[in-house]
Design a protein around this motif. Structure first.
Motif, PDB file in Angstrom:
ATOM      1  N   SER A 247       6.220 -14.223  49.299  1.00 24.32           N
ATOM      2  CA  SER A 247       7.532 -14.375  50.280  1.00 24.32           C
ATOM      3  C   SER A 247       7.564 -15.831  50.507  1.00 24.32           C
ATOM      4  CB  SER A 247       7.241 -13.647  51.314  1.00 24.32           C
ATOM      5  OG  SER A 247       7.158 -12.405  51.069  1.00 24.32           O
ATOM      6  N   CYS A 248       8.766 -16.289  50.429  1.00 23.52           N
ATOM      7  CA  CYS A 248       9.100 -17.829  50.750  1.00 23.52           C
ATOM      8  C   CYS A 248      10.353 -17.702  52.034  1.00 23.52           C
ATOM      9  CB  CYS A 248       9.899 -18.385  49.561  1.00 23.52           C
ATOM     10  SG  CYS A 248      10.687 -19.894  50.000  1.00 23.52           S
ATOM     11  N   ALA A 249       9.877 -18.414  53.136  1.00 23.56           N
ATOM     12  CA  ALA A 249      10.638 -18.170  54.392  1.00 23.56           C
ATOM     13  C   ALA A 249      11.230 -19.493  54.664  1.00 23.56           C
ATOM     14  CB  ALA A 249       9.730 -17.440  55.581  1.00 23.56           C
ATOM     15  N   ALA A 250      12.579 -19.797  54.703  1.00 28.32           N
ATOM     16  CA  ALA A 250      13.065 -21.111  55.232  1.00 28.32           C
ATOM     17  C   ALA A 250      13.421 -20.938  56.569  1.00 28.32           C
ATOM     18  CB  ALA A 250      14.078 -21.318  54.371  1.00 28.32           C
ATOM     19  N   SER A 251      13.009 -22.117  57.366  1.00 27.73           N
ATOM     20  CA  SER A 251      13.451 -22.032  58.773  1.00 27.73           C
ATOM     21  C   SER A 251      13.897 -23.556  59.155  1.00 27.73           C
ATOM     22  CB  SER A 251      12.365 -21.328  59.543  1.00 27.73           C
ATOM     23  OG  SER A 251      11.386 -22.252  59.743  1.00 27.73           O
ATOM     24  N   GLY A 252      14.843 -23.546  60.089  1.00 32.70           N
ATOM     25  CA  GLY A 252      15.136 -24.994  60.651  1.00 32.70           C
ATOM     26  C   GLY A 252      16.592 -25.097  60.673  1.00 32.70           C
ATOM     27  N   SER A 253      17.187 -26.349  60.806  1.00 24.98           N
ATOM     28  CA  SER A 253      18.379 -26.586  61.083  1.00 24.98           C
ATOM     29  C   SER A 253      18.995 -26.660  59.935  1.00 24.98           C
ATOM     30  CB  SER A 253      18.421 -27.963  61.799  1.00 24.98           C
ATOM     31  OG  SER A 253      17.787 -27.706  63.006  1.00 24.98           O
ATOM     32  N   PHE A 254      19.627 -25.695  59.303  1.00 24.68           N
ATOM     33  CA  PHE A 254      20.764 -25.793  58.073  1.00 24.68           C
ATOM     34  C   PHE A 254      21.680 -24.670  58.128  1.00 24.68           C
ATOM     35  CE2 PHE A 254      18.701 -22.033  56.263  1.00 24.68           C
ATOM     36  CZ  PHE A 254      17.288 -22.021  56.676  1.00 24.68           C
ATOM     37  N   TYR A 255      22.860 -24.679  57.655  1.00 30.31           N
ATOM     38  CA  TYR A 255      23.926 -23.480  57.575  1.00 30.31           C
ATOM     39  C   TYR A 255      23.565 -22.445  56.649  1.00 30.31           C
ATOM     40  CZ  TYR A 255      28.354 -21.315  57.305  1.00 30.31           C
ATOM     41  OH  TYR A 255      29.272 -20.319  57.108  1.00 30.31           O
ATOM     42  N   SER A 256      22.982 -22.699  55.504  1.00 28.59           N
ATOM     43  CA  SER A 256      22.633 -21.721  54.726  1.00 28.59           C
ATOM     44  C   SER A 256      21.815 -22.120  53.355  1.00 28.59           C
ATOM     45  CB  SER A 256      23.692 -20.838  53.929  1.00 28.59           C
ATOM     46  OG  SER A 256      24.834 -21.789  53.116  1.00 28.59           O
ATOM     47  N   VAL A 257      21.223 -21.435  52.766  1.00 27.52           N
ATOM     48  CA  VAL A 257      20.415 -21.969  51.391  1.00 27.52           C
ATOM     49  C   VAL A 257      21.123 -21.610  50.016  1.00 27.52           C
ATOM     50  CG1 VAL A 257      18.117 -21.488  50.206  1.00 27.52           C
ATOM     51  CG2 VAL A 257      18.156 -21.315  52.700  1.00 27.52           C
ATOM     52  N   ASN A 258      21.390 -22.681  49.288  1.00 29.39           N
ATOM     53  CA  ASN A 258      22.276 -22.256  47.973  1.00 29.39           C
ATOM     54  C   ASN A 258      21.018 -21.785  47.304  1.00 29.39           C
ATOM     55  OD1 ASN A 258      23.523 -22.674  46.080  1.00 29.39           O
ATOM     56  ND2 ASN A 258      24.134 -24.836  46.115  1.00 29.39           N
ATOM     57  N   VAL A 259      20.069 -22.521  46.587  1.00 26.60           N
ATOM     58  CA  VAL A 259      19.390 -21.765  45.548  1.00 26.60           C
ATOM     59  C   VAL A 259      18.079 -21.689  46.074  1.00 26.60           C
ATOM     60  CG1 VAL A 259      18.650 -22.016  43.217  1.00 26.60           C
ATOM     61  CG2 VAL A 259      20.958 -22.753  43.487  1.00 26.60           C
ATOM     62  N   MET A 260      17.225 -20.635  45.443  1.00 31.66           N
ATOM     63  CA  MET A 260      15.879 -20.564  46.040  1.00 31.66           C
ATOM     64  C   MET A 260      14.950 -20.574  44.549  1.00 31.66           C
ATOM     65  SD  MET A 260      15.980 -18.154  49.249  1.00 31.66           S
ATOM     66  CE  MET A 260      14.493 -18.825  50.191  1.00 31.66           C
ATOM     67  N   ARG A 261      13.849 -21.255  44.450  1.00 32.02           N
ATOM     68  CA  ARG A 261      13.400 -21.368  42.924  1.00 32.02           C
ATOM     69  C   ARG A 261      11.949 -21.304  43.415  1.00 32.02           C
ATOM     70  NH1 ARG A 261      17.158 -25.521  42.228  1.00 32.02           N
ATOM     71  NH2 ARG A 261      18.517 -25.303  40.604  1.00 32.02           N
ATOM     72  N   TRP A 262      11.193 -20.650  42.548  1.00 29.59           N
ATOM     73  CA  TRP A 262       9.675 -20.516  42.615  1.00 29.59           C
ATOM     74  C   TRP A 262       9.095 -21.356  41.207  1.00 29.59           C
ATOM     75  CZ3 TRP A 262       6.589 -18.602  46.183  1.00 29.59           C
ATOM     76  CH2 TRP A 262       7.167 -17.727  47.174  1.00 29.59           C
ATOM     77  N   TYR A 263       8.182 -22.256  41.593  1.00 29.03           N
ATOM     78  CA  TYR A 263       7.167 -23.174  40.391  1.00 29.03           C
ATOM     79  C   TYR A 263       5.849 -22.617  40.720  1.00 29.03           C
ATOM     80  CZ  TYR A 263      11.375 -26.024  40.094  1.00 29.03           C
ATOM     81  OH  TYR A 263      12.926 -26.577  39.733  1.00 29.03           O
ATOM     82  N   ARG A 264       5.236 -22.973  39.462  1.00 31.22           N
ATOM     83  CA  ARG A 264       3.737 -22.681  39.780  1.00 31.22           C
ATOM     84  C   ARG A 264       2.925 -24.006  39.213  1.00 31.22           C
ATOM     85  NH1 ARG A 264       3.365 -17.886  35.656  1.00 31.22           N
ATOM     86  NH2 ARG A 264       3.774 -18.714  33.798  1.00 31.22           N
ATOM     87  N   GLN A 265       1.569 -24.206  39.512  1.00 30.92           N
ATOM     88  CA  GLN A 265       0.908 -25.245  39.018  1.00 30.92           C
ATOM     89  C   GLN A 265      -0.418 -25.222  39.134  1.00 30.92           C
ATOM     90  OE1 GLN A 265       1.658 -29.075  41.362  1.00 30.92           O
ATOM     91  NE2 GLN A 265       1.265 -30.258  39.607  1.00 30.92           N
TER      92      GLN A 265
END
Length: 116
Positions: free
Chosen positions: A21-39
């Motif tokens: 899971s990836c949860a975004a929080s804070g001061s923003f209107y909306s999230v455009n693109v959500m991506r997963w990476y690995r390393q």
């Protein structure tokens, strides 16, 4: 201020599944693109998958048919369902957010270890 928090990593046996899971929080209107990476240590961070605000998805060829990305826009949360895991999938998985056209934010990552 924007925070990105990944969760759901852990140790799993080959052939098993995990849901990140990836949860975004804070001061923003909306999230455009959500991506997963690995390393992995000593290697470059590599792209895994993305989901747009409209629900369009894209995957790295090696994970097609095995990983599924989804999102709950009301919760500003993205998910990465990983099935039939192999040891090669071991890595730290990172979430990346795109706000608008240029603002990007990274999470701290969550460790996924596939081992018997």
């Amino acid at each position: 201020q924007v925070q990105v928090m990944e969760s759901g990593g852990g140790l799993v046996q080959p052939g098993g599944s995990l849901r990140l899971s990836c949860a975004a929080s804070g001061s923003f209107y909306s999230v455009n693109v959500m991506r997963w990476y690995r390393q992995n240590p000593g290697k470059q961070r590599e792209y895994v998958a993305l989901i747009s605000s409209g629900g369009n998805t894209n995957y790295q060829d090696s994970v097609k048919g095995r990983f599924t990305i989804s999102r709950d826009s009301a919760k500003n949360t993205a998910y990465l369902q990983m099935d039939s895991l192999k040891p090669d999938h071991t890595a730290v998985y990172y979430c990346n957010l795109l706000l608008g056209r240029t603002l990007t934010y990274w999470g701290q990552g969550t460790q996924v270890t596939v081992s018997s």
